[in-house]
Write a protein that holds these residues in place. Structure first.
Motif, short mmCIF file in Angstrom:
data_model
loop_
_atom_site.label_atom_id
_atom_site.label_comp_id
_atom_site.label_asym_id
_atom_site.label_seq_id
_atom_site.Cartn_x
_atom_site.Cartn_y
_atom_site.Cartn_z
N TRP A 59 0.84 -1.20 0.00
CA TRP A 59 0.00 0.00 0.00
C TRP A 59 0.88 1.25 0.00
O TRP A 59 0.61 2.20 -0.73
CB TRP A 59 -0.95 0.01 1.21
CG TRP A 59 -2.06 1.00 1.04
CD1 TRP A 59 -3.28 0.76 0.49
CD2 TRP A 59 -2.06 2.38 1.40
NE1 TRP A 59 -4.03 1.91 0.48
CE2 TRP A 59 -3.31 2.92 1.03
CE3 TRP A 59 -1.12 3.22 1.99
CZ2 TRP A 59 -3.65 4.26 1.25
CZ3 TRP A 59 -1.46 4.55 2.20
CH2 TRP A 59 -2.71 5.05 1.83
N LEU A 60 1.91 1.22 0.79
CA LEU A 60 2.83 2.36 0.86
C LEU A 60 3.44 2.64 -0.51
O LEU A 60 3.46 3.78 -0.97
CB LEU A 60 3.92 2.09 1.90
CG LEU A 60 4.88 3.22 2.18
CD1 LEU A 60 4.16 4.44 2.72
CD2 LEU A 60 5.94 2.75 3.16
N TYR B 17 0.23 5.17 -1.55
CA TYR B 17 0.44 6.30 -0.64
C TYR B 17 0.57 7.64 -1.38
O TYR B 17 -0.05 8.62 -0.99
CB TYR B 17 1.66 6.06 0.25
CG TYR B 17 1.82 7.10 1.33
CD1 TYR B 17 1.12 6.97 2.51
CD2 TYR B 17 2.66 8.19 1.17
CE1 TYR B 17 1.24 7.92 3.52
CE2 TYR B 17 2.79 9.14 2.16
CZ TYR B 17 2.07 9.00 3.34
OH TYR B 17 2.19 9.94 4.31
N GLU B 18 1.38 7.67 -2.40
CA GLU B 18 1.64 8.94 -3.09
C GLU B 18 0.37 9.58 -3.64
O GLU B 18 0.21 10.79 -3.59
CB GLU B 18 2.64 8.71 -4.23
CG GLU B 18 3.14 10.00 -4.84
CD GLU B 18 4.23 9.76 -5.86
OE1 GLU B 18 4.15 10.37 -6.94
OE2 GLU B 18 5.14 8.96 -5.58
N ARG B 19 -0.56 8.77 -4.14
CA ARG B 19 -1.81 9.28 -4.72
C ARG B 19 -2.92 9.46 -3.70
O ARG B 19 -3.95 10.03 -4.01
CB ARG B 19 -2.34 8.33 -5.79
CG ARG B 19 -1.40 8.06 -6.91
CD ARG B 19 -2.09 7.23 -7.96
NE ARG B 19 -2.61 5.96 -7.43
CZ ARG B 19 -2.34 4.78 -7.95
NH1 ARG B 19 -1.60 4.68 -9.01
NH2 ARG B 19 -2.84 3.69 -7.42
N LYS C 280 -3.93 8.85 4.05
CA LYS C 280 -2.57 8.81 4.58
C LYS C 280 -2.58 8.77 6.10
O LYS C 280 -1.82 8.04 6.72
CB LYS C 280 -1.76 10.00 4.08
CG LYS C 280 -1.40 9.91 2.61
CD LYS C 280 -0.65 11.14 2.16
CE LYS C 280 -0.28 11.03 0.69
NZ LYS C 280 0.41 12.22 0.20
N ALA C 281 -3.46 9.57 6.70
CA ALA C 281 -3.57 9.59 8.16
C ALA C 281 -4.08 8.24 8.66
O ALA C 281 -3.57 7.71 9.67
CB ALA C 281 -4.50 10.71 8.61
N ALA C 282 -5.04 7.65 7.97
CA ALA C 282 -5.57 6.35 8.36
C ALA C 282 -4.47 5.29 8.30
O ALA C 282 -4.36 4.45 9.19
CB ALA C 282 -6.74 5.97 7.46
N PHE C 283 -3.66 5.32 7.26
CA PHE C 283 -2.56 4.36 7.12
C PHE C 283 -1.57 4.52 8.27
O PHE C 283 -1.15 3.53 8.88
CB PHE C 283 -1.87 4.54 5.77
CG PHE C 283 -0.78 3.54 5.53
CD1 PHE C 283 -1.08 2.23 5.21
CD2 PHE C 283 0.55 3.91 5.61
CE1 PHE C 283 -0.08 1.29 4.98
CE2 PHE C 283 1.56 2.99 5.39
CZ PHE C 283 1.24 1.68 5.07
N ALA C 284 -1.23 5.75 8.59
CA ALA C 284 -0.29 6.00 9.69
C ALA C 284 -0.86 5.48 11.01
O ALA C 284 -0.14 4.88 11.82
CB ALA C 284 0.02 7.49 9.79
#
Length: 66
Positions: free
Chosen positions: A11-12, A16-18, A24-28
């Motif tokens: 996913w990263l 991530y870039e798009r 992005k906050a949810a992934f973090a």
């Protein structure tokens, strides 16, 4: 756990870039969860209650179908 690193790394690298700020906050935030819980969700044996986390998990789980 190597398998978990590979799934989250996908996913990263691929998304991530798009991704928008919220994704992005949810992934973090997902990265702060215990590995056994993440593995459980990614294996489809449950789902996180946070819909933002669920969106990332679902994207990872269906990555070969996108």
């Amino acid at each position: 756990m190597r398998e978990l690193d590979q799934l989250l790394g996908w996913w990263l690298d691929a998304r991530y870039e798009r991704a928008g700020t919220e994704a992005k906050a949810a992934f973090a935030e997902l990265l702060e969860q215990p590995d056994p819980e993440l593995w459980h969700w990614l294996q489809g044996h449950g789902a996180p209650s946070d819909v933002r986390w669920r969106a990332v998990i679902d994207e990872i789980r269906t990555r070969d179908h996108v």
